[in-house]
Each structure stands twice: as C-alpha cells, then as structure tokens.
Design a protein around this motif. Structure first.
Motif, PDB file in Angstrom:
ATOM      1  N   ARG A 113      32.979  52.733  45.389  1.00  0.00           N
ATOM      2  CA  ARG A 113      34.194  52.742  44.827  1.00  0.00           C
ATOM      3  C   ARG A 113      35.151  52.351  45.596  1.00  0.00           C
ATOM      4  O   ARG A 113      36.227  52.809  45.648  1.00  0.00           O
ATOM      5  N   GLN A 114      34.935  51.111  46.539  1.00  0.00           N
ATOM      6  CA  GLN A 114      35.898  50.643  47.402  1.00  0.00           C
ATOM      7  C   GLN A 114      36.880  49.609  46.746  1.00  0.00           C
ATOM      8  O   GLN A 114      36.948  48.589  46.980  1.00  0.00           O
ATOM      9  N   ALA A 115      37.821  50.465  46.058  1.00  0.00           N
ATOM     10  CA  ALA A 115      38.890  49.694  45.159  1.00  0.00           C
ATOM     11  C   ALA A 115      39.509  48.625  45.873  1.00  0.00           C
ATOM     12  O   ALA A 115      39.887  47.596  45.610  1.00  0.00           O
ATOM     13  N   ASP A 116      40.076  49.151  47.162  1.00  0.00           N
ATOM     14  CA  ASP A 116      41.174  48.275  47.770  1.00  0.00           C
ATOM     15  C   ASP A 116      40.346  47.173  48.402  1.00  0.00           C
ATOM     16  O   ASP A 116      40.801  45.865  48.438  1.00  0.00           O
ATOM     17  N   ALA A 117      39.131  47.240  48.651  1.00  0.00           N
ATOM     18  CA  ALA A 117      38.366  46.139  49.477  1.00  0.00           C
ATOM     19  C   ALA A 117      37.968  44.951  48.367  1.00  0.00           C
ATOM     20  O   ALA A 117      37.600  43.984  48.672  1.00  0.00           O
ATOM     21  N   MET A 118      37.926  45.698  47.090  1.00  0.00           N
ATOM     22  CA  MET A 118      37.614  44.606  46.190  1.00  0.00           C
ATOM     23  C   MET A 118      38.621  43.686  45.578  1.00  0.00           C
ATOM     24  O   MET A 118      38.360  42.695  44.798  1.00  0.00           O
ATOM     25  N   GLU A 119      39.777  44.030  45.984  1.00  0.00           N
ATOM     26  CA  GLU A 119      41.045  43.232  45.344  1.00  0.00           C
ATOM     27  C   GLU A 119      41.187  41.954  45.986  1.00  0.00           C
ATOM     28  O   GLU A 119      42.214  41.650  46.761  1.00  0.00           O
ATOM     29  N   ASN A 120      40.098  41.270  46.334  1.00  0.00           N
ATOM     30  CA  ASN A 120      39.968  39.838  47.034  1.00  0.00           C
ATOM     31  C   ASN A 120      39.023  38.867  46.284  1.00  0.00           C
ATOM     32  O   ASN A 120      38.301  39.346  45.660  1.00  0.00           O
ATOM     33  N   THR A 121      39.201  37.623  47.191  1.00  0.00           N
ATOM     34  CA  THR A 121      38.019  36.660  46.789  1.00  0.00           C
ATOM     35  C   THR A 121      37.034  36.706  47.959  1.00  0.00           C
ATOM     36  O   THR A 121      37.643  36.455  49.158  1.00  0.00           O
ATOM     37  N   ILE A 122      35.710  36.472  47.750  1.00  0.00           N
ATOM     38  CA  ILE A 122      34.934  36.150  48.873  1.00  0.00           C
ATOM     39  C   ILE A 122      33.756  35.316  48.393  1.00  0.00           C
ATOM     40  O   ILE A 122      33.601  34.960  47.301  1.00  0.00           O
ATOM     41  N   GLU A 123      33.094  34.653  49.369  1.00  0.00           N
ATOM     42  CA  GLU A 123      32.213  33.606  49.304  1.00  0.00           C
ATOM     43  C   GLU A 123      31.091  34.172  49.468  1.00  0.00           C
ATOM     44  O   GLU A 123      30.616  34.885  50.336  1.00  0.00           O
ATOM     45  N   LEU A 124      29.819  34.118  48.710  1.00  0.00           N
ATOM     46  CA  LEU A 124      28.385  34.445  48.804  1.00  0.00           C
ATOM     47  C   LEU A 124      27.599  33.525  48.156  1.00  0.00           C
ATOM     48  O   LEU A 124      27.973  32.458  47.521  1.00  0.00           O
ATOM     49  N   ALA A 125      26.342  33.991  48.144  1.00  0.00           N
ATOM     50  CA  ALA A 125      25.268  33.139  47.415  1.00  0.00           C
ATOM     51  C   ALA A 125      25.015  33.686  46.137  1.00  0.00           C
ATOM     52  O   ALA A 125      24.932  34.954  45.938  1.00  0.00           O
ATOM     53  N   GLY A 126      24.795  32.822  44.965  1.00  0.00           N
ATOM     54  CA  GLY A 126      24.437  33.305  43.608  1.00  0.00           C
ATOM     55  C   GLY A 126      23.201  33.004  43.382  1.00  0.00           C
ATOM     56  O   GLY A 126      22.509  32.074  44.009  1.00  0.00           O
ATOM     57  N   ARG A 127      22.563  33.344  42.548  1.00  0.00           N
ATOM     58  CA  ARG A 127      21.283  33.294  42.296  1.00  0.00           C
ATOM     59  C   ARG A 127      21.161  33.071  40.624  1.00  0.00           C
ATOM     60  O   ARG A 127      21.483  33.905  39.625  1.00  0.00           O
ATOM     61  N   LEU A 151      28.897  30.411  45.843  1.00  0.00           N
ATOM     62  CA  LEU A 151      29.771  30.602  44.756  1.00  0.00           C
ATOM     63  C   LEU A 151      31.072  31.418  45.488  1.00  0.00           C
ATOM     64  O   LEU A 151      30.959  31.821  46.590  1.00  0.00           O
ATOM     65  N   GLU A 152      32.134  31.406  44.908  1.00  0.00           N
ATOM     66  CA  GLU A 152      33.335  31.943  44.997  1.00  0.00           C
ATOM     67  C   GLU A 152      33.567  33.173  44.137  1.00  0.00           C
ATOM     68  O   GLU A 152      33.812  32.804  42.952  1.00  0.00           O
ATOM     69  N   LEU A 153      33.522  34.437  44.614  1.00  0.00           N
ATOM     70  CA  LEU A 153      33.638  35.594  43.501  1.00  0.00           C
ATOM     71  C   LEU A 153      34.894  36.482  43.893  1.00  0.00           C
ATOM     72  O   LEU A 153      35.365  36.630  44.957  1.00  0.00           O
ATOM     73  N   SER A 154      35.733  36.395  42.785  1.00  0.00           N
ATOM     74  CA  SER A 154      37.058  37.245  42.779  1.00  0.00           C
ATOM     75  C   SER A 154      36.868  38.398  42.190  1.00  0.00           C
ATOM     76  O   SER A 154      36.502  38.636  40.746  1.00  0.00           O
ATOM     77  N   LEU A 155      36.867  39.480  42.603  1.00  0.00           N
ATOM     78  CA  LEU A 155      36.596  40.809  42.046  1.00  0.00           C
ATOM     79  C   LEU A 155      37.970  41.639  42.014  1.00  0.00           C
ATOM     80  O   LEU A 155      38.829  41.731  42.808  1.00  0.00           O
ATOM     81  N   ALA A 156      37.842  42.556  40.850  1.00  0.00           N
ATOM     82  CA  ALA A 156      38.960  43.381  40.601  1.00  0.00           C
ATOM     83  C   ALA A 156      38.468  44.762  39.931  1.00  0.00           C
ATOM     84  O   ALA A 156      37.472  44.578  39.219  1.00  0.00           O
ATOM     85  N   ARG A 157      39.045  45.841  40.326  1.00  0.00           N
ATOM     86  CA  ARG A 157      38.506  47.142  39.703  1.00  0.00           C
ATOM     87  C   ARG A 157      39.960  47.668  38.987  1.00  0.00           C
ATOM     88  O   ARG A 157      41.002  47.769  39.372  1.00  0.00           O
ATOM     89  N   GLY A 158      39.616  48.575  38.008  1.00  0.00           N
ATOM     90  CA  GLY A 158      40.555  49.141  37.273  1.00  0.00           C
ATOM     91  C   GLY A 158      40.031  50.150  36.514  1.00  0.00           C
ATOM     92  O   GLY A 158      38.911  50.606  36.300  1.00  0.00           O
ATOM     93  N   GLY A 159      41.071  50.955  35.959  1.00  0.00           N
ATOM     94  CA  GLY A 159      40.845  52.206  35.074  1.00  0.00           C
ATOM     95  C   GLY A 159      40.852  53.427  35.898  1.00  0.00           C
ATOM     96  O   GLY A 159      41.418  53.490  37.063  1.00  0.00           O
ATOM     97  N   ASP A 160      40.365  54.533  35.030  1.00  0.00           N
ATOM     98  CA  ASP A 160      40.149  55.839  36.104  1.00  0.00           C
ATOM     99  C   ASP A 160      38.742  56.296  35.916  1.00  0.00           C
ATOM    100  O   ASP A 160      37.796  55.509  35.701  1.00  0.00           O
ATOM    101  N   ASP A 161      38.504  57.767  36.496  1.00  0.00           N
ATOM    102  CA  ASP A 161      37.117  58.006  36.625  1.00  0.00           C
ATOM    103  C   ASP A 161      36.785  57.909  35.391  1.00  0.00           C
ATOM    104  O   ASP A 161      35.065  57.850  35.331  1.00  0.00           O
ATOM    105  N   GLY A 162      37.037  58.064  34.214  1.00  0.00           N
ATOM    106  CA  GLY A 162      36.457  58.019  33.044  1.00  0.00           C
ATOM    107  C   GLY A 162      36.120  56.753  32.267  1.00  0.00           C
ATOM    108  O   GLY A 162      35.239  56.902  31.532  1.00  0.00           O
ATOM    109  N   CYS A 163      36.492  55.678  32.821  1.00  0.00           N
ATOM    110  CA  CYS A 163      36.247  54.339  32.458  1.00  0.00           C
ATOM    111  C   CYS A 163      36.544  53.226  33.379  1.00  0.00           C
ATOM    112  O   CYS A 163      37.703  53.032  33.510  1.00  0.00           O
TER     113      CYS A 163
END
Length: 267
Positions: A99-113, A122-134
């Motif tokens: 649940r590394q929310a802060d670490a996921m608020e950015n764009t990274i490059e990696l290999a897709g399959r 590929l370039e992957l932009s990840l974001a996390r939201g909500g609370d522990d319930g959802c």
C-alpha cells in the motif's frame, strides 16, 4: 473527485475524470461522473485500467484490449501483474500489497506482456485512492515502443560520430546523454558528468557572465544558438571550439531539452 475512491485521474488532453468503483450494487445506475469516465476511457487511445487492493483487474477499456490482447471479460478479476513483464511481476505485487500510496503517485517505465507472451516497453502512470474500505489503483498505460526505438537509433547515430562532441541537455541545462567521442574530447566519463550542469564546460569568467544560460535562452527562443568560444576539459585545459545548441520540443511546442554539438578546433 470520486465519492467512493477519492481518486482523480487525468488523461492526456482530457479533463480530470474519476475511476469506476470496485463494486456497484446490482441494478444501480451509473452516476454522472461514472458515465463520463466510461465515455472518455472507452475512446482514449491509452490503455486505462483499474485494480483493487488485491491487484485484481476491476476495469479494462478498449485501449487495454488493443494493447494487451485480452478482452475486458478475460481481464476482469485477473491479477494486474498478468500484463507486466516477468522481471517486474514480484516488484508490482509487493508494491500493491505494501500500500505504498505515495510511491505510486508517479509515472514509471517497465516491460509489458501481451496475451501472446510478447513483451514491449510501456509507460505506466499509477494512482491510488479511497480508504481502507474501498481502495482502487488506476493505471494509464502507453506503449512507448516507437520512442524506445528512436532513442536507440539516436544512440547508435551519436556513438558513430567522430571528431564532434554531441550530447543532450535537459530543459534546465543538465547533461542528459554522453557518448564515447564526447568523452574523448571533454575528458569526462558518462557516470561522472550526466546530471551535471552545462557550466562545467565553460571558463569561470564566462560562467560569471551567465554565458551558459544565455546560450540556452537564445536557442529556446530563436531555435538555434551558435558561437565560437573557449571551453574547458575535465583536466582544466582550455580549447577553442565551435558550439551549436538546438532545442528539442514536442508536438505541442513544449521544451524537452537541447542538443549541443561541440567541434574542437585545436585537436
């Protein structure tokens, strides 16, 4: 901002839109924001997908179907790491579980399959939201195969140039690339100069006069800067050189950096 997830996602050239909720009671109609999300996501060229805290796919748009080869029905409920290259699977799994929310608020490059097991950059932009319930993780994915091929072609071209130092600078004037001929002319190895400011190559008196930044400013404004000047090697020796700085801009005119060429007239 979505009431359930608290997450806002931006798609290139589109307004902020919320991801779909992980679950919806049977028979419940789409809210206005969710309907907007579907309309935008289904016409986007990017792959857009969502996953829950367990890393299971909860949303998969048409772009994702085209990019990865799985239909929405095939992807639903499957682990998100299904579409990651083998070298990244364990890392992404740990990423989600921690649940590394802060670490996921950015764009990274990696290999897709893809479904056919072929891998691609590929370039992957990840974001996390909500609370522990959802909690939802939403990703916008772009295939950067063309960009990587262009970068490799440029690298091969630059590595083949003789008697001229050619290197890239970021928009702030920091060295972003380095090749063997540039190393020979200037004396720095790539690992010790990449990330350093352009002023390292100028005489103290020119640095004091602001000459390095002046060259960048002229290039950015006029499309090119050219001069002959004394430059400095790693060992402190000076050499008379011809300098050309050219800006690199994207399709929208945004400055992405510079290409600088240096010809040593004393060599």
């Amino acid at each position: 901002m979505h009431k359930t997830t608290g997450l806002t996602v931006r798609i290139k050239d589109q307004p902020a839109i919320p991801p779909l909720p992980a679950k919806r009671p049977a028979g419940q109609a789409l809210s206005a924001s969710e309907a907007t999300f579907r309309a935008l996501a289904e016409t986007a060229s990017e792959a857009i997908l969502s996953a829950n805290l367990e890393g299971e796919v909860t949303y998969w748009n048409k772009g994702a179907e085209r990019m990865f080869g799985y239909t929405a029905a095939e992807a639903a409920g499957k682990p998100l790491v299904l579409i990651m290259g083998s070298a990244w699977r364990q890392a992404i799994e740990r990423y989600l579980k921690a649940r590394q929310a802060d670490a996921m608020e950015n764009t990274i490059e990696l290999a897709g399959r893809r479904k056919d097991a072929t891998e691609f950059p590929l370039e992957l932009s990840l974001a996390r939201g909500g609370d522990d319930g959802c909690i939802l993780f939403t990703a916008i994915v772009r295939d950067i195969t063309r960009r990587k091929r262009a970068e490799e072609a440029r690298r091969l071209l630059l590595d083949g140039v003789k008697d001229i130092a050619i290197y890239m600078l970021d928009p702030g004037g920091r060295v972003a690339s380095w090749n063997p001929e540039t190393e020979r002319i200037k004396g720095y190895q790539a690992e010790e100069i990449i990330g350093q400011d352009l002023s390292r190559f100028y005489t103290p008196e020119d640095v004091e006069r602001g000459k390095p930044q002046h060259g960048l400013s002229v290039a950015a404004a006029q499309g090119r800067f050219q001069e002959e000047a004394w430059l400095v090697r790693k060992d402190g020796s000076r050499f008379w050189a011809g300098v050309v700085i050219t800006p690199l801009k994207d399709e929208g005119g945004q400055l992405r950096g510079f290409v600088e060429t240096v010809r040593d007239y004393t060599g």
